[in-house]
Motif scaffolding. Structure first.
Motif, PDB file in Angstrom:
ATOM      1  N   VAL A 163       0.843  -1.201   0.000  1.00 45.15           N
ATOM      2  CA  VAL A 163       0.000   0.000   0.000  1.00 45.15           C
ATOM      3  C   VAL A 163       0.875   1.246   0.000  1.00 45.15           C
ATOM      4  CG1 VAL A 163      -1.635   1.345   1.382  1.00 45.15           C
ATOM      5  CG2 VAL A 163      -2.013  -1.085   1.042  1.00 45.15           C
ATOM      6  N   ASN A 164       1.921   1.248   0.820  1.00 46.13           N
ATOM      7  CA  ASN A 164       2.822   2.395   0.891  1.00 46.13           C
ATOM      8  C   ASN A 164       3.492   2.650  -0.463  1.00 46.13           C
ATOM      9  OD1 ASN A 164       4.350   4.499   1.908  1.00 46.13           O
ATOM     10  ND2 ASN A 164       5.948   3.151   2.666  1.00 46.13           N
ATOM     11  N   ALA A 165       3.973   1.591  -1.105  1.00 46.27           N
ATOM     12  CA  ALA A 165       4.625   1.730  -2.412  1.00 46.27           C
ATOM     13  C   ALA A 165       3.634   2.228  -3.468  1.00 46.27           C
ATOM     14  CB  ALA A 165       5.238   0.404  -2.837  1.00 46.27           C
ATOM     15  N   ALA A 166       2.417   1.698  -3.452  1.00 47.23           N
ATOM     16  CA  ALA A 166       1.400   2.112  -4.422  1.00 47.23           C
ATOM     17  C   ALA A 166       1.011   3.572  -4.218  1.00 47.23           C
ATOM     18  CB  ALA A 166       0.172   1.216  -4.319  1.00 47.23           C
ATOM     19  N   PHE A 167       0.905   3.997  -2.954  1.00 46.36           N
ATOM     20  CA  PHE A 167       0.570   5.389  -2.653  1.00 46.36           C
ATOM     21  C   PHE A 167       1.675   6.322  -3.146  1.00 46.36           C
ATOM     22  CE2 PHE A 167       0.330   9.086   0.199  1.00 46.36           C
ATOM     23  CZ  PHE A 167      -0.969   9.479  -0.042  1.00 46.36           C
ATOM     24  N   SER A 168       2.925   5.950  -2.922  1.00 46.93           N
ATOM     25  CA  SER A 168       4.056   6.767  -3.385  1.00 46.93           C
ATOM     26  C   SER A 168       4.082   6.858  -4.904  1.00 46.93           C
ATOM     27  CB  SER A 168       5.371   6.190  -2.878  1.00 46.93           C
ATOM     28  OG  SER A 168       5.435   6.254  -1.480  1.00 46.93           O
ATOM     29  N   LEU A 169       3.860   5.743  -5.573  1.00 41.58           N
ATOM     30  CA  LEU A 169       3.826   5.735  -7.038  1.00 41.58           C
ATOM     31  C   LEU A 169       2.689   6.594  -7.564  1.00 41.58           C
ATOM     32  CD1 LEU A 169       4.847   4.620  -9.757  1.00 41.58           C
ATOM     33  CD2 LEU A 169       3.260   2.723  -9.440  1.00 41.58           C
ATOM     34  N   ASN A 170       1.523   6.453  -6.974  1.00 38.77           N
ATOM     35  CA  ASN A 170       0.355   7.229  -7.390  1.00 38.77           C
ATOM     36  C   ASN A 170       0.624   8.724  -7.252  1.00 38.77           C
ATOM     37  OD1 ASN A 170      -2.345   7.118  -8.369  1.00 38.77           O
ATOM     38  ND2 ASN A 170      -3.087   7.646  -6.333  1.00 38.77           N
ATOM     39  N   ASN A 171       1.188   9.133  -6.131  1.00 37.42           N
ATOM     40  CA  ASN A 171       1.471  10.552  -5.925  1.00 37.42           C
ATOM     41  C   ASN A 171       2.574  11.048  -6.855  1.00 37.42           C
ATOM     42  OD1 ASN A 171      -0.510  10.941  -4.058  1.00 37.42           O
ATOM     43  ND2 ASN A 171       0.809  10.535  -2.309  1.00 37.42           N
ATOM     44  N   GLY A 172       3.555  10.208  -7.169  1.00 34.03           N
ATOM     45  CA  GLY A 172       4.597  10.589  -8.114  1.00 34.03           C
ATOM     46  C   GLY A 172       4.041  10.834  -9.504  1.00 34.03           C
ATOM     47  N   VAL A 173       3.113   9.984  -9.930  1.00 35.44           N
ATOM     48  CA  VAL A 173       2.480  10.158 -11.245  1.00 35.44           C
ATOM     49  C   VAL A 173       1.663  11.449 -11.267  1.00 35.44           C
ATOM     50  CG1 VAL A 173       0.726   9.211 -12.808  1.00 35.44           C
ATOM     51  CG2 VAL A 173       2.466   7.717 -11.823  1.00 35.44           C
ATOM     52  N   ILE A 174       0.937  11.724 -10.201  1.00 40.22           N
ATOM     53  CA  ILE A 174       0.130  12.947 -10.137  1.00 40.22           C
ATOM     54  C   ILE A 174       1.025  14.182 -10.199  1.00 40.22           C
ATOM     55  CG2 ILE A 174      -1.377  14.336  -8.665  1.00 40.22           C
ATOM     56  CD1 ILE A 174      -2.540  11.680  -7.642  1.00 40.22           C
ATOM     57  N   LYS A 175       2.123  14.170  -9.446  1.00 39.14           N
ATOM     58  CA  LYS A 175       3.033  15.313  -9.450  1.00 39.14           C
ATOM     59  C   LYS A 175       3.644  15.529 -10.830  1.00 39.14           C
ATOM     60  CE  LYS A 175       4.368  15.103  -4.599  1.00 39.14           C
ATOM     61  NZ  LYS A 175       5.442  14.798  -3.646  1.00 39.14           N
ATOM     62  N   ALA A 176       4.055  14.459 -11.496  1.00 40.14           N
ATOM     63  CA  ALA A 176       4.640  14.584 -12.825  1.00 40.14           C
ATOM     64  C   ALA A 176       3.612  15.122 -13.822  1.00 40.14           C
ATOM     65  CB  ALA A 176       5.172  13.231 -13.298  1.00 40.14           C
ATOM     66  N   PHE A 177       2.388  14.637 -13.747  1.00 41.24           N
ATOM     67  CA  PHE A 177       1.336  15.102 -14.653  1.00 41.24           C
ATOM     68  C   PHE A 177       1.014  16.568 -14.381  1.00 41.24           C
ATOM     69  CE2 PHE A 177      -3.086  15.408 -16.186  1.00 41.24           C
ATOM     70  CZ  PHE A 177      -2.875  14.985 -17.494  1.00 41.24           C
ATOM     71  N   HIS A 178       0.992  16.942 -13.104  1.00 44.37           N
ATOM     72  CA  HIS A 178       0.719  18.327 -12.734  1.00 44.37           C
ATOM     73  C   HIS A 178       1.813  19.250 -13.270  1.00 44.37           C
ATOM     74  CE1 HIS A 178       0.526  21.802  -9.878  1.00 44.37           C
ATOM     75  NE2 HIS A 178      -0.738  21.719 -10.271  1.00 44.37           N
ATOM     76  N   ARG A 179       3.078  18.845 -13.134  1.00 42.77           N
ATOM     77  CA  ARG A 179       4.191  19.643 -13.676  1.00 42.77           C
ATOM     78  C   ARG A 179       4.061  19.773 -15.198  1.00 42.77           C
ATOM     79  NH1 ARG A 179       7.369  16.698  -9.931  1.00 42.77           N
ATOM     80  NH2 ARG A 179       7.956  15.280 -11.610  1.00 42.77           N
ATOM     81  N   MET A 180       3.677  18.692 -15.857  1.00 45.04           N
ATOM     82  CA  MET A 180       3.511  18.729 -17.301  1.00 45.04           C
ATOM     83  C   MET A 180       2.404  19.714 -17.690  1.00 45.04           C
ATOM     84  SD  MET A 180       2.444  15.713 -19.949  1.00 45.04           S
ATOM     85  CE  MET A 180       0.742  15.742 -19.401  1.00 45.04           C
ATOM     86  N   LEU A 181       1.293  19.705 -16.954  1.00 44.45           N
ATOM     87  CA  LEU A 181       0.206  20.653 -17.246  1.00 44.45           C
ATOM     88  C   LEU A 181       0.653  22.087 -17.028  1.00 44.45           C
ATOM     89  CD1 LEU A 181      -3.014  19.017 -15.775  1.00 44.45           C
ATOM     90  CD2 LEU A 181      -2.487  19.467 -18.157  1.00 44.45           C
ATOM     91  N   LEU A 182       1.382  22.330 -15.947  1.00 40.05           N
ATOM     92  CA  LEU A 182       1.864  23.678 -15.681  1.00 40.05           C
ATOM     93  C   LEU A 182       2.827  24.139 -16.756  1.00 40.05           C
ATOM     94  CD1 LEU A 182       2.437  23.662 -11.804  1.00 40.05           C
ATOM     95  CD2 LEU A 182       0.603  24.786 -13.091  1.00 40.05           C
ATOM     96  N   THR A 183       3.703  23.251 -17.203  1.00 42.86           N
ATOM     97  CA  THR A 183       4.662  23.595 -18.247  1.00 42.86           C
ATOM     98  C   THR A 183       3.954  23.895 -19.560  1.00 42.86           C
ATOM     99  OG1 THR A 183       6.335  22.213 -17.198  1.00 42.86           O
ATOM    100  CG2 THR A 183       6.683  22.798 -19.504  1.00 42.86           C
ATOM    101  N   SER A 184       2.944  23.121 -19.891  1.00 43.13           N
ATOM    102  CA  SER A 184       2.245  23.313 -21.169  1.00 43.13           C
ATOM    103  C   SER A 184       1.366  24.545 -21.189  1.00 43.13           C
ATOM    104  CB  SER A 184       1.419  22.071 -21.505  1.00 43.13           C
ATOM    105  OG  SER A 184       0.367  21.927 -20.590  1.00 43.13           O
ATOM    106  N   THR A 185       0.984  25.069 -20.027  1.00 41.23           N
ATOM    107  CA  THR A 185       0.097  26.230 -19.990  1.00 41.23           C
ATOM    108  C   THR A 185       0.833  27.536 -19.754  1.00 41.23           C
ATOM    109  OG1 THR A 185      -0.356  25.872 -17.643  1.00 41.23           O
ATOM    110  CG2 THR A 185      -1.893  24.907 -19.226  1.00 41.23           C
ATOM    111  N   LYS A 186       2.153  27.489 -19.541  1.00 40.80           N
ATOM    112  CA  LYS A 186       2.916  28.723 -19.350  1.00 40.80           C
ATOM    113  C   LYS A 186       2.921  29.507 -20.645  1.00 40.80           C
ATOM    114  CE  LYS A 186       5.958  27.459 -15.620  1.00 40.80           C
ATOM    115  NZ  LYS A 186       7.322  27.230 -15.192  1.00 40.80           N
ATOM    116  N   VAL A 187       2.727  30.787 -20.505  1.00 44.64           N
ATOM    117  CA  VAL A 187       2.686  31.657 -21.686  1.00 44.64           C
ATOM    118  C   VAL A 187       3.956  32.472 -21.776  1.00 44.64           C
ATOM    119  CG1 VAL A 187       1.428  33.506 -22.826  1.00 44.64           C
ATOM    120  CG2 VAL A 187       0.213  31.784 -21.536  1.00 44.64           C
TER     121      VAL A 187
END
Length: 126
Positions: A102-126
């Motif tokens: 459970v701990n490993a899955a939670f860490s992986l899940n949060n890592g994917v969310i953070k990476a996706f969030h960074r990608m969205l922020l990078t793509s929306t910068k003007v």
């Protein structure tokens, strides 16, 4: 803008992981209760299959998704773990292994969310 399902799925997975962790801690708490049977929750792949959103095809040339969610983690052999004379089937070692998963899955899940969030922020910068 179209909806992004990744955040919803990640939120559902985190909720599922917290329910699984509660179940594991309940099993550990009842480790000395005579006749108690260890419990686990339904695999997330089955939960996701029940609420799976259909992808929209706006053109007849678009391919339909015919795949199914399947597999997931292999089911462990429950017979490999012992049951005590009192009828209690809780194994502290098995529950600790599940807790680590459970701990490993939670860490992986949060890592994917953070990476996706960074990608969205990078793509929306003007």
């Amino acid at each position: 803008m179209n909806s992004i399902y990744l955040f919803g799925i990640a939120s559902q997975r985190n909720t599922w992981l917290s329910v699984r962790q509660e179940t594991i801690t309940s099993n550990i708490a009842h480790a000395n209760t005579p006749g108690y049977r260890a419990r686990d929750v339904q695999p997330f792949a089955e939960v996701l299959q029940a609420v799976r959103p259909d992808l929209a095809a706006s053109d007849p040339g678009h391919l339909r998704d015919t795949s199914t969610y399947g597999g997931g983690d292999a089911v462990t052999n429950e017979a490999a773990w012992h049951t005590t004379e009192s009828g209690n089937s809780v194994s502290i070692e098995r529950e600790l292994v599940k807790s680590g998963e459970v701990n490993a899955a939670f860490s992986l899940n949060n890592g994917v969310i953070k990476a996706f969030h960074r990608m969205l922020l990078t793509s929306t910068k003007v």
